[in-house]
Write a protein that holds these residues in place. Structure first.
Motif, PDB file in Angstrom:
ATOM      1  N   TYR A 108      20.946 -24.612  30.394  1.00  9.03           N
ATOM      2  CA  TYR A 108      22.206 -23.791  29.790  1.00  9.03           C
ATOM      3  C   TYR A 108      20.686 -22.279  29.369  1.00  9.03           C
ATOM      4  CZ  TYR A 108      23.180 -21.199  25.433  1.00  9.03           C
ATOM      5  OH  TYR A 108      23.836 -20.186  25.218  1.00  9.03           O
ATOM      6  N   ARG A 109      20.603 -21.663  30.400  1.00 10.75           N
ATOM      7  CA  ARG A 109      20.220 -20.513  30.118  1.00 10.75           C
ATOM      8  C   ARG A 109      20.719 -19.436  28.842  1.00 10.75           C
ATOM      9  NH1 ARG A 109      21.990 -20.866  35.683  1.00 10.75           N
ATOM     10  NH2 ARG A 109      20.432 -21.612  36.870  1.00 10.75           N
ATOM     11  N   LEU A 110      19.737 -19.017  27.749  1.00 10.61           N
ATOM     12  CA  LEU A 110      19.748 -18.450  26.683  1.00 10.61           C
ATOM     13  C   LEU A 110      19.955 -17.470  26.406  1.00 10.61           C
ATOM     14  CD1 LEU A 110      17.239 -21.044  24.556  1.00 10.61           C
ATOM     15  CD2 LEU A 110      19.684 -21.033  24.786  1.00 10.61           C
ATOM     16  N   ARG A 111      19.831 -16.649  27.785  1.00 13.42           N
ATOM     17  CA  ARG A 111      20.530 -15.360  28.231  1.00 13.42           C
ATOM     18  C   ARG A 111      21.215 -15.009  29.771  1.00 13.42           C
ATOM     19  NH1 ARG A 111      16.157 -12.028  29.473  1.00 13.42           N
ATOM     20  NH2 ARG A 111      13.952 -12.985  28.434  1.00 13.42           N
ATOM     21  N   LEU A 112      21.076 -13.174  29.592  1.00 15.76           N
ATOM     22  CA  LEU A 112      21.181 -13.047  30.815  1.00 15.76           C
ATOM     23  C   LEU A 112      20.701 -12.212  31.365  1.00 15.76           C
ATOM     24  CD1 LEU A 112      25.383 -13.666  31.286  1.00 15.76           C
ATOM     25  CD2 LEU A 112      23.866 -15.029  32.252  1.00 15.76           C
ATOM     26  N   THR A 113      20.315 -12.089  32.713  1.00 14.76           N
ATOM     27  CA  THR A 113      18.963 -10.529  33.195  1.00 14.76           C
ATOM     28  C   THR A 113      20.247 -10.425  34.161  1.00 14.76           C
ATOM     29  OG1 THR A 113      18.230 -12.417  34.851  1.00 14.76           O
ATOM     30  CG2 THR A 113      17.103 -12.277  33.162  1.00 14.76           C
ATOM     31  N   PRO A 114      19.506  -9.125  34.502  1.00  8.39           N
ATOM     32  CA  PRO A 114      21.053  -8.233  35.950  1.00  8.39           C
ATOM     33  C   PRO A 114      20.692  -9.320  37.396  1.00  8.39           C
ATOM     34  CG  PRO A 114      19.866  -6.687  34.861  1.00  8.39           C
ATOM     35  CD  PRO A 114      19.391  -8.169  34.275  1.00  8.39           C
ATOM     36  N   PHE A 115      20.375  -9.829  37.543  1.00  5.39           N
ATOM     37  CA  PHE A 115      19.851 -11.027  38.901  1.00  5.39           C
ATOM     38  C   PHE A 115      20.645 -12.361  38.440  1.00  5.39           C
ATOM     39  CE2 PHE A 115      18.886 -15.011  40.452  1.00  5.39           C
ATOM     40  CZ  PHE A 115      18.454 -14.813  41.583  1.00  5.39           C
ATOM     41  N   LEU A 116      20.744 -12.296  37.075  1.00  3.81           N
ATOM     42  CA  LEU A 116      21.114 -14.385  36.309  1.00  3.81           C
ATOM     43  C   LEU A 116      23.175 -13.811  36.333  1.00  3.81           C
ATOM     44  CD1 LEU A 116      19.084 -15.768  33.948  1.00  3.81           C
ATOM     45  CD2 LEU A 116      19.904 -16.176  36.419  1.00  3.81           C
ATOM     46  N   MET A 117      23.116 -12.266  36.220  1.00  2.65           N
ATOM     47  CA  MET A 117      24.516 -12.385  35.957  1.00  2.65           C
ATOM     48  C   MET A 117      25.403 -12.076  37.233  1.00  2.65           C
ATOM     49  SD  MET A 117      25.703 -10.772  32.670  1.00  2.65           S
ATOM     50  CE  MET A 117      27.008  -9.931  32.861  1.00  2.65           C
ATOM     51  N   GLN A 118      24.840 -11.918  38.810  1.00  5.11           N
ATOM     52  CA  GLN A 118      25.031 -11.685  39.950  1.00  5.11           C
ATOM     53  C   GLN A 118      24.818 -13.943  40.325  1.00  5.11           C
ATOM     54  OE1 GLN A 118      26.478  -9.838  41.347  1.00  5.11           O
ATOM     55  NE2 GLN A 118      26.825  -8.378  39.863  1.00  5.11           N
ATOM     56  N   PHE A 119      23.783 -14.471  40.404  1.00  2.00           N
ATOM     57  CA  PHE A 119      23.508 -15.012  40.611  1.00  2.00           C
ATOM     58  C   PHE A 119      23.367 -17.133  40.334  1.00  2.00           C
ATOM     59  CE2 PHE A 119      22.182 -11.221  43.372  1.00  2.00           C
ATOM     60  CZ  PHE A 119      22.761 -12.002  44.659  1.00  2.00           C
ATOM     61  N   GLU A 130      27.316 -19.278  21.255  1.00  5.86           N
ATOM     62  CA  GLU A 130      27.581 -19.191  22.582  1.00  5.86           C
ATOM     63  C   GLU A 130      29.428 -19.225  22.613  1.00  5.86           C
ATOM     64  OE1 GLU A 130      26.832 -17.088  24.516  1.00  5.86           O
ATOM     65  OE2 GLU A 130      24.898 -16.958  24.137  1.00  5.86           O
ATOM     66  N   HIS A 131      29.542 -18.203  22.186  1.00 10.24           N
ATOM     67  CA  HIS A 131      31.264 -17.678  22.823  1.00 10.24           C
ATOM     68  C   HIS A 131      31.729 -17.910  24.268  1.00 10.24           C
ATOM     69  CE1 HIS A 131      31.869 -18.815  18.663  1.00 10.24           C
ATOM     70  NE2 HIS A 131      31.058 -17.863  18.679  1.00 10.24           N
ATOM     71  N   LYS A 132      31.626 -16.704  25.388  1.00  7.85           N
ATOM     72  CA  LYS A 132      31.583 -17.238  26.257  1.00  7.85           C
ATOM     73  C   LYS A 132      30.739 -17.231  27.358  1.00  7.85           C
ATOM     74  CE  LYS A 132      33.819 -13.300  27.861  1.00  7.85           C
ATOM     75  NZ  LYS A 132      33.975 -12.022  28.104  1.00  7.85           N
ATOM     76  N   VAL A 133      30.631 -18.226  27.904  1.00 10.60           N
ATOM     77  CA  VAL A 133      29.349 -17.969  29.056  1.00 10.60           C
ATOM     78  C   VAL A 133      29.909 -17.722  30.630  1.00 10.60           C
ATOM     79  CG1 VAL A 133      28.257 -20.575  27.780  1.00 10.60           C
ATOM     80  CG2 VAL A 133      29.786 -20.773  29.435  1.00 10.60           C
ATOM     81  N   LEU A 134      29.016 -17.591  31.375  1.00 11.39           N
ATOM     82  CA  LEU A 134      29.586 -17.605  32.893  1.00 11.39           C
ATOM     83  C   LEU A 134      28.358 -18.375  33.956  1.00 11.39           C
ATOM     84  CD1 LEU A 134      29.900 -15.722  35.005  1.00 11.39           C
ATOM     85  CD2 LEU A 134      27.355 -14.152  35.329  1.00 11.39           C
ATOM     86  N   VAL A 135      29.449 -19.223  34.644  1.00 12.35           N
ATOM     87  CA  VAL A 135      29.367 -20.259  35.484  1.00 12.35           C
ATOM     88  C   VAL A 135      29.446 -19.362  36.335  1.00 12.35           C
ATOM     89  CG1 VAL A 135      29.373 -22.501  36.291  1.00 12.35           C
ATOM     90  CG2 VAL A 135      30.013 -21.291  33.832  1.00 12.35           C
ATOM     91  N   THR A 136      28.748 -19.626  38.055  1.00 11.06           N
ATOM     92  CA  THR A 136      28.888 -19.863  39.263  1.00 11.06           C
ATOM     93  C   THR A 136      28.146 -20.534  40.255  1.00 11.06           C
ATOM     94  OG1 THR A 136      26.220 -18.288  39.182  1.00 11.06           O
ATOM     95  CG2 THR A 136      28.276 -16.797  38.307  1.00 11.06           C
ATOM     96  N   CYS A 137      29.003 -20.026  41.206  1.00 13.66           N
ATOM     97  CA  CYS A 137      28.596 -20.484  42.799  1.00 13.66           C
ATOM     98  C   CYS A 137      28.384 -20.479  43.676  1.00 13.66           C
ATOM     99  CB  CYS A 137      29.651 -22.595  42.900  1.00 13.66           C
ATOM    100  SG  CYS A 137      30.896 -21.712  42.999  1.00 13.66           S
ATOM    101  N   ASP A 138      28.560 -21.002  44.805  1.00 10.93           N
ATOM    102  CA  ASP A 138      28.042 -20.613  46.307  1.00 10.93           C
ATOM    103  C   ASP A 138      29.789 -20.135  46.789  1.00 10.93           C
ATOM    104  OD1 ASP A 138      25.395 -19.425  46.525  1.00 10.93           O
ATOM    105  OD2 ASP A 138      24.768 -21.403  47.602  1.00 10.93           O
TER     106      ASP A 138
END
Length: 146
Positions: free
Chosen positions: A82-93, A127-135
């Motif tokens: 669990y990443r404690l914050r998002l960077t622009p890169f993590l927002m995308q990938f 955290e009340h909203k999390v971003l989970v991504t995949c290929d």
């Protein structure tokens, strides 16, 4: 509950290194493993903060890494962070959460169980909203996320 999420400890050192070797031999990415694929030893890997800060510098994002341990046999079947914050890169990938499951343990529901447990941990961190991504090509992960 068939698995538990625990913070890595020396008790699981051999299984963590075997996890790395198995995933690399299978050509799998080590998502959620805090760059395990680039570590030669457990002691090198477990020093997450110092090692990852040195690697990523200003782009470093603190995270909480967990081992998914199957209750039966006390076996590491997956890893999740669990990443404690998002960077622009993590927002995308990458999003907030990354995870992987051993090839021999896939299609048994562990990824869904891990993700549900991690979402509870995220809520505990406020955290009340999390971003989970995949290929796009990762159908199994897409199904887990949705």
């Amino acid at each position: 509950m068939r698995i538990k999420l625990i913070r890595p400890s020396i008790e699981y050192a051999d299984q963590v290194l075997q996890y790395r070797d198995t995933m690399l031999a299978n050509g799998d990415s080590l998502d959620g493993c805090a760059d395990l694929g680039n570590c030669r030893s457990f002691s090198e890997w477990i020093d997450f903060e110092n090692r990852l800060k040195a690697t990523y510098g200003e782009g470093y994002v603190p995270s909480k890494v967990y081992l998914a341990i199957r209750s039966e046999g006390d076996k590491v079947v997956g890893m999740i962070d669990y990443r404690l914050r998002l960077t622009p890169f993590l927002m995308q990938f990458g999003g907030h959460i990354g995870y992987s499951v051993l090839p021999s343990e896939r299609r048994k529901g562990y990824a869904s169980e891990m993700l549900n447990m991690m979402l509870s941990i995220c809520r505990d961190h406020g955290e009340h909203k999390v971003l989970v991504t995949c290929d796009k090509s990762n159908e199994a992960s897409r199904k887990t996320i949705t």
